[in-house]
Design an enzyme around this catalytic site. Structure first.
Site, PDB file in Angstrom:
ATOM      1  N   HIS A 244       0.836  -1.204   0.000  1.00  0.00           N
ATOM      2  CA  HIS A 244       0.000   0.000   0.000  1.00  0.00           C
ATOM      3  C   HIS A 244       0.869   1.251   0.000  1.00  0.00           C
ATOM      4  O   HIS A 244       2.085   1.196   0.246  1.00  0.00           O
ATOM      5  CB  HIS A 244      -0.971   0.012   1.190  1.00  0.00           C
ATOM      6  CG  HIS A 244      -0.319  -0.016   2.543  1.00  0.00           C
ATOM      7  ND1 HIS A 244       0.384   1.043   3.079  1.00  0.00           N
ATOM      8  CD2 HIS A 244      -0.269  -1.004   3.493  1.00  0.00           C
ATOM      9  CE1 HIS A 244       0.823   0.733   4.288  1.00  0.00           C
ATOM     10  NE2 HIS A 244       0.448  -0.518   4.559  1.00  0.00           N
ATOM     11  N   CYS A 260       3.669  -4.532   6.682  1.00  0.00           N
ATOM     12  CA  CYS A 260       3.297  -4.255   5.299  1.00  0.00           C
ATOM     13  C   CYS A 260       4.455  -3.616   4.542  1.00  0.00           C
ATOM     14  O   CYS A 260       5.416  -3.121   5.134  1.00  0.00           O
ATOM     15  CB  CYS A 260       2.080  -3.338   5.248  1.00  0.00           C
ATOM     16  SG  CYS A 260       0.548  -4.119   5.825  1.00  0.00           S
TER      17      CYS A 260
END
Length: 283
Positions: A244, A260
């Site tokens: 992301h 992440c």
């Protein structure tokens, strides 16, 4: 009384006759031996069976509803570990059109069920091995690196396609590369997991493409088929690792996330265009 005459042969001819006689006697003995063997003394040949080979056993039938769901929210404890988590694939991905049963081997024991959707996106999973009418696929469930076998025969509710893309993340170098048919088409410095929440390693895949509506750190989030090793939940989710964006570019090149991979805007723009099921190698 007349004495019979004995005609003597020369020594050489006597030896020749004797040898011939021995040979004839041997041949005669051999033939008579073969003829004199009774049928009871000869082992008869084994009869050839005309019965067909027994069919392979069918997989054990179970109620699919009793099996754990292979989703990012599920745990498939009996799934088979990935045999080669650092390897690539040939790019073949499997679309699951309706829920299918996952087995621990071709025609083996059912261990999970793979739904037709993930995060409301269609289920696409990479194939890492094929044997006849069976394919071994990567699963999006815990534990990380779970795999299983599903039927891919003509009657199976699945279809195959090929994606030429591969995403490679060098965790230590904090570098992301996108390749198409082996050729590099983009490379970026990215942010990865902090020391206490490291980005997991191994091969996984782009599981879904989600438009973010709860937070504003990234307009699009691409969940992967892998999870944090230290967080069982994050932001209401099951600790799913994702690709992301991030509004503060100072994080790129650092190890500061909850696991992440944080990417720049232009990287996210390319990543969001890749097909679901695209292989992601976290190394």
């Amino acid at each position: 009384m007349e004495v019979p005459r004995i005609h003597l042969l020369p020594a050489g001819r006597r030896r020749a006759v004797a040898v011939v006689g021995v040979l004839l006697l041997g041949l005669a003995s051999g033939c008579s031996s073969a003829v004199s063997v009774s049928p009871q003394e000869t082992t008869p040949p084994k009869p050839v069976s005309s019965k067909p080979a027994p069919p392979k056993p069918e997989p054990r039938r179970v109620d699919p509803a009793t099996l754990p769901a292979a989703t990012t929210f599920g745990t498939t404890a009996d799934a088979v570990p990935d045999p080669d988590p650092r390897a690539g694939t040939n790019g073949i991905v499997l679309r699951v059109k309706q829920e299918v049963t996952v087995h621990d081997a071709p025609r083996g024991t059912p261990v999970a069920r793979l739904p037709a959707t993930q995060f409301e996106s269609p289920t696409w999973v990479p194939i890492v091995e094929e044997r006849g009418d069976w394919a071994r696929v990567l699963l999006p469930s815990r534990p990380n690196g779970s795999t299983g076998w599903v039927r891919i025969g003509v009657s199976a509710p699945v279809s195959k396609a090929r994606t030429p893309y591969v995403v490679e993340v060098d965790i230590d170098a904090r570098r992301l590369v996108v390749r198409k048919s082996g050729r590099e088409i983009g490379t970026w410095t990215v942010g990865v997991g902090a020391p206490g929440t490291r980005t997991p390693r191994g091969r996984t895949f782009i599981l879904a493409n989600i438009r973010e509506t709860v937070t504003d750190f990234s307009p699009i989030v691409l969940p992967l088929g892998t999870h944090s090793a230290t967080l069982t939940t994050y932001g209401g989710g099951p600790g799913t690792v994702a690709l992301h964006g991030w509004p503060d570019p100072s994080v790129f090149g650092t190890a500061s996330s909850d696991g992440c991979v944080r990417v720049p805007k232009d990287a996210l723009r390319l990543l969001r265009s890749l097909p679901l099921g695209t292989l992601v190698l976290l190394r």
